[in-house]
Write a protein that holds these residues in place. Structure first.
Motif, PDB file in Angstrom:
ATOM      1  N   ASP A 115       0.821  -1.299   0.091  1.00 24.73           N
ATOM      2  CA  ASP A 115       0.062  -0.101  -0.034  1.00 24.73           C
ATOM      3  C   ASP A 115       1.036   1.154  -0.092  1.00 24.73           C
ATOM      4  O   ASP A 115       1.550   1.789   1.151  1.00 24.73           O
ATOM      5  N   LEU A 116       0.825   1.991  -1.063  1.00 16.86           N
ATOM      6  CA  LEU A 116       1.730   2.875  -1.339  1.00 16.86           C
ATOM      7  C   LEU A 116       1.757   3.893  -0.375  1.00 16.86           C
ATOM      8  O   LEU A 116       2.755   4.593   0.426  1.00 16.86           O
ATOM      9  N   ARG A 117       0.833   4.591  -0.029  1.00 18.37           N
ATOM     10  CA  ARG A 117       0.520   5.722   0.828  1.00 18.37           C
ATOM     11  C   ARG A 117       0.421   5.220   2.231  1.00 18.37           C
ATOM     12  O   ARG A 117       1.276   5.850   3.139  1.00 18.37           O
ATOM     13  N   GLY A 118       0.021   4.033   2.703  1.00 16.84           N
ATOM     14  CA  GLY A 118       0.017   3.645   3.881  1.00 16.84           C
ATOM     15  C   GLY A 118       1.546   3.228   4.356  1.00 16.84           C
ATOM     16  O   GLY A 118       1.606   3.575   5.361  1.00 16.84           O
ATOM     17  N   ARG A 119       2.112   2.762   3.589  1.00 12.05           N
ATOM     18  CA  ARG A 119       3.484   2.183   3.978  1.00 12.05           C
ATOM     19  C   ARG A 119       4.639   3.347   3.999  1.00 12.05           C
ATOM     20  O   ARG A 119       5.388   3.393   4.477  1.00 12.05           O
ATOM     21  N   THR A 120       4.070   4.572   3.368  1.00  8.33           N
ATOM     22  CA  THR A 120       5.075   5.639   3.450  1.00  8.33           C
ATOM     23  C   THR A 120       4.502   6.839   4.483  1.00  8.33           C
ATOM     24  O   THR A 120       5.173   7.827   4.333  1.00  8.33           O
ATOM     25  N   ALA A 121       3.562   6.442   4.942  1.00  7.33           N
ATOM     26  CA  ALA A 121       3.137   7.641   5.715  1.00  7.33           C
ATOM     27  C   ALA A 121       3.769   8.066   6.716  1.00  7.33           C
ATOM     28  O   ALA A 121       4.481   7.178   7.475  1.00  7.33           O
ATOM     29  N   GLY A 122       4.053   9.202   7.205  1.00  8.54           N
ATOM     30  CA  GLY A 122       4.989   9.944   7.998  1.00  8.54           C
ATOM     31  C   GLY A 122       6.418   9.852   7.508  1.00  8.54           C
ATOM     32  O   GLY A 122       7.422  10.426   8.261  1.00  8.54           O
ATOM     33  N   LYS A 123       6.756   9.658   6.120  1.00 11.15           N
ATOM     34  CA  LYS A 123       8.024   9.700   5.745  1.00 11.15           C
ATOM     35  C   LYS A 123       8.023  10.528   4.610  1.00 11.15           C
ATOM     36  O   LYS A 123       7.033  10.863   3.893  1.00 11.15           O
ATOM     37  N   ILE A 124       9.291  11.028   4.359  1.00 10.10           N
ATOM     38  CA  ILE A 124       9.520  11.758   2.983  1.00 10.10           C
ATOM     39  C   ILE A 124       9.550  10.491   1.866  1.00 10.10           C
ATOM     40  O   ILE A 124      10.499   9.436   1.959  1.00 10.10           O
ATOM     41  N   SER A 125       8.925  10.724   0.767  1.00  8.29           N
ATOM     42  CA  SER A 125       9.057   9.411  -0.209  1.00  8.29           C
ATOM     43  C   SER A 125       9.312   9.931  -1.437  1.00  8.29           C
ATOM     44  O   SER A 125       8.945  11.171  -1.906  1.00  8.29           O
ATOM     45  N   MET A 126      10.198   9.200  -2.269  1.00  9.66           N
ATOM     46  CA  MET A 126      10.746   9.589  -3.409  1.00  9.66           C
ATOM     47  C   MET A 126      10.354   8.606  -4.358  1.00  9.66           C
ATOM     48  O   MET A 126      10.539   7.201  -4.393  1.00  9.66           O
ATOM     49  N   LEU A 127       9.503   8.761  -5.467  1.00 14.51           N
ATOM     50  CA  LEU A 127       8.987   8.008  -6.484  1.00 14.51           C
ATOM     51  C   LEU A 127       9.668   8.266  -7.637  1.00 14.51           C
ATOM     52  O   LEU A 127       9.792   9.219  -8.332  1.00 14.51           O
ATOM     53  N   PHE A 128      10.113   7.158  -8.382  1.00 14.54           N
ATOM     54  CA  PHE A 128      10.677   6.902  -9.714  1.00 14.54           C
ATOM     55  C   PHE A 128      10.034   5.909 -10.496  1.00 14.54           C
ATOM     56  O   PHE A 128       9.865   4.726 -10.155  1.00 14.54           O
ATOM     57  N   PHE A 129       9.655   6.141 -11.642  1.00 16.59           N
ATOM     58  CA  PHE A 129       9.298   4.781 -12.769  1.00 16.59           C
ATOM     59  C   PHE A 129      10.392   4.578 -13.504  1.00 16.59           C
ATOM     60  O   PHE A 129      10.890   5.521 -14.397  1.00 16.59           O
ATOM     61  N   GLY A 130      10.642   3.209 -13.773  1.00 15.65           N
ATOM     62  CA  GLY A 130      11.629   2.909 -14.832  1.00 15.65           C
ATOM     63  C   GLY A 130      11.736   1.418 -14.873  1.00 15.65           C
ATOM     64  O   GLY A 130      10.316   0.693 -14.723  1.00 15.65           O
ATOM     65  N   PHE A 131      12.631   0.552 -15.393  1.00 17.03           N
ATOM     66  CA  PHE A 131      12.614  -0.754 -15.539  1.00 17.03           C
ATOM     67  C   PHE A 131      14.205  -1.249 -15.505  1.00 17.03           C
ATOM     68  O   PHE A 131      14.980  -0.626 -15.698  1.00 17.03           O
ATOM     69  N   THR A 132      14.230  -2.611 -15.055  1.00 11.80           N
ATOM     70  CA  THR A 132      15.637  -3.136 -14.707  1.00 11.80           C
ATOM     71  C   THR A 132      16.372  -3.327 -15.751  1.00 11.80           C
ATOM     72  O   THR A 132      17.677  -3.245 -15.495  1.00 11.80           O
ATOM     73  N   HIS A 133      15.959  -3.400 -16.928  1.00 13.84           N
ATOM     74  CA  HIS A 133      16.500  -3.751 -18.089  1.00 13.84           C
ATOM     75  C   HIS A 133      17.362  -2.135 -18.995  1.00 13.84           C
ATOM     76  O   HIS A 133      17.816  -2.409 -19.768  1.00 13.84           O
ATOM     77  N   CYS A 134      16.813  -1.078 -18.101  1.00 21.07           N
ATOM     78  CA  CYS A 134      17.003   0.198 -18.631  1.00 21.07           C
ATOM     79  C   CYS A 134      18.773   0.291 -18.854  1.00 21.07           C
ATOM     80  O   CYS A 134      19.485  -0.048 -17.725  1.00 21.07           O
ATOM     81  N   PRO A 135      19.282   0.779 -20.013  1.00 19.88           N
ATOM     82  CA  PRO A 135      20.544   0.975 -19.973  1.00 19.88           C
ATOM     83  C   PRO A 135      21.462   1.982 -19.304  1.00 19.88           C
ATOM     84  O   PRO A 135      22.580   2.093 -19.118  1.00 19.88           O
ATOM     85  N   ASP A 136      20.405   3.098 -19.098  1.00 18.41           N
ATOM     86  CA  ASP A 136      21.222   4.438 -18.572  1.00 18.41           C
ATOM     87  C   ASP A 136      20.631   5.030 -17.543  1.00 18.41           C
ATOM     88  O   ASP A 136      21.041   5.325 -16.426  1.00 18.41           O
ATOM     89  N   ILE A 137      19.263   5.667 -17.902  1.00 18.93           N
ATOM     90  CA  ILE A 137      18.423   6.567 -16.974  1.00 18.93           C
ATOM     91  C   ILE A 137      18.394   6.042 -15.686  1.00 18.93           C
ATOM     92  O   ILE A 137      18.620   6.635 -14.632  1.00 18.93           O
ATOM     93  N   CYS A 138      17.832   4.745 -15.688  1.00 15.13           N
ATOM     94  CA  CYS A 138      17.340   4.170 -14.408  1.00 15.13           C
ATOM     95  C   CYS A 138      18.431   3.753 -13.588  1.00 15.13           C
ATOM     96  O   CYS A 138      18.559   4.194 -12.275  1.00 15.13           O
ATOM     97  N   PRO A 139      19.694   3.234 -14.035  1.00 18.47           N
ATOM     98  CA  PRO A 139      20.692   2.957 -13.151  1.00 18.47           C
ATOM     99  C   PRO A 139      21.352   4.363 -12.763  1.00 18.47           C
ATOM    100  O   PRO A 139      21.818   4.418 -11.561  1.00 18.47           O
ATOM    101  N   THR A 140      21.559   5.120 -13.646  1.00 15.27           N
ATOM    102  CA  THR A 140      22.082   6.419 -13.132  1.00 15.27           C
ATOM    103  C   THR A 140      21.470   7.042 -12.087  1.00 15.27           C
ATOM    104  O   THR A 140      22.000   7.780 -11.137  1.00 15.27           O
ATOM    105  N   THR A 141      19.887   7.153 -12.225  1.00 20.34           N
ATOM    106  CA  THR A 141      19.024   7.782 -11.200  1.00 20.34           C
ATOM    107  C   THR A 141      19.165   7.197 -10.016  1.00 20.34           C
ATOM    108  O   THR A 141      19.266   7.921  -8.982  1.00 20.34           O
ATOM    109  N   MET A 142      19.059   5.670  -9.946  1.00 19.10           N
ATOM    110  CA  MET A 142      19.119   5.095  -8.589  1.00 19.10           C
ATOM    111  C   MET A 142      20.551   5.257  -8.053  1.00 19.10           C
ATOM    112  O   MET A 142      20.754   5.386  -6.749  1.00 19.10           O
TER     113      MET A 142
END
Length: 210
Positions: free
Chosen positions: A62-89
């Motif tokens: 539960d995205l809202r329930g599990r992050t309530a009371g915290k700062i949450s950082m949200l990113f959409f990507g995929f594990t086979h991504c060659p550059d943007i996703c691993p660089t951002t992570m």
């Protein structure tokens, strides 16, 4: 979902600046950085999506329930991504290391797969474990993920209907930050770097009195 008026005031090019097919040359346009932050300020009315997807343990998350009371950082990507996703992570992982232990406890990083056909919970866990084992990976039915992305105003492309071999999935490269109340705080464009992300997080944590 209707776009909040103040978010429209930022210019939707900030949030929906097009999708990236995982090309290192992609740089989304962004509104000028505010003086107190290293990222673009989001209005509090811009909310963390109310979503229930599948975590790396195979259980509902539960995205809202599990992050309530915290700062949450949200990113959409995929594990086979060659550059943007691993660089951002890598940048986010570096930013987390620049925080104090007490500050790190106040931040939860969420990576939502744009390629659920390949991104099993096991694959997400292995990918994110290369950067920080505390990062949460979420997957689920593609239609549900697209609904979550639409709520977050992040553009996602469709994986091939009949995939063969390697392929990339177009996705927005923005990193969204939400406060402990689920309201918008900051948007970081691709390539922001660990230092600026850390400084932005420190400001948000201080502002929210965490």
């Amino acid at each position: 979902m209707r776009i909040p008026a103040r978010l429209a005031g930022l210019g939707m090019a900030v949030v929906l600046s097009g999708t990236a097919a995982c090309s290192a040359g992609h740089r989304p346009e962004a509104a000028p950085t505010t003086a107190a932050y290293e990222g673009t300020r989001l209005p509090a009315s811009f909310r963390l999506p109310d979503a229930r997807l599948t975590g790396t343990d195979g259980r509902p998350y539960d995205l809202r329930g599990r992050t309530a009371g915290k700062i949450s950082m949200l990113f959409f990507g995929f594990t086979h991504c060659p550059d943007i996703c691993p660089t951002t992570m890598a940048d986010v992982s570096g930013a987390m290391r620049l925080l104090t232990p007490a500050e790190r406890k106040q931040v939860q990083v969420i990576f939502i797969s744009a390629d659920p056909a390949r991104d099993t919970p096991k694959a997400l866990k292995a990918f994110l474990g290369r950067f920080d084992p505390s990062f949460v990976g979420l997957t689920g039915p593609l239609k549900d993920i697209h609904k979550v992305a639409a709520h977050a105003k992040i553009s996602l492309g469709d994986p091939p209907a009949h995939p063969r071999g390697d392929y990339v999935v177009a996705h927005g490269s923005q990193l969204l930050t939400f406060g402990p109340d689920g309201g918008g705080r900051l948007l970081f464009s691709y390539g922001t770097g660990a230092g600026p992300i850390a400084r932005g997080l420190k400001t948000v944590i201080k502002e929210d009195h965490l």
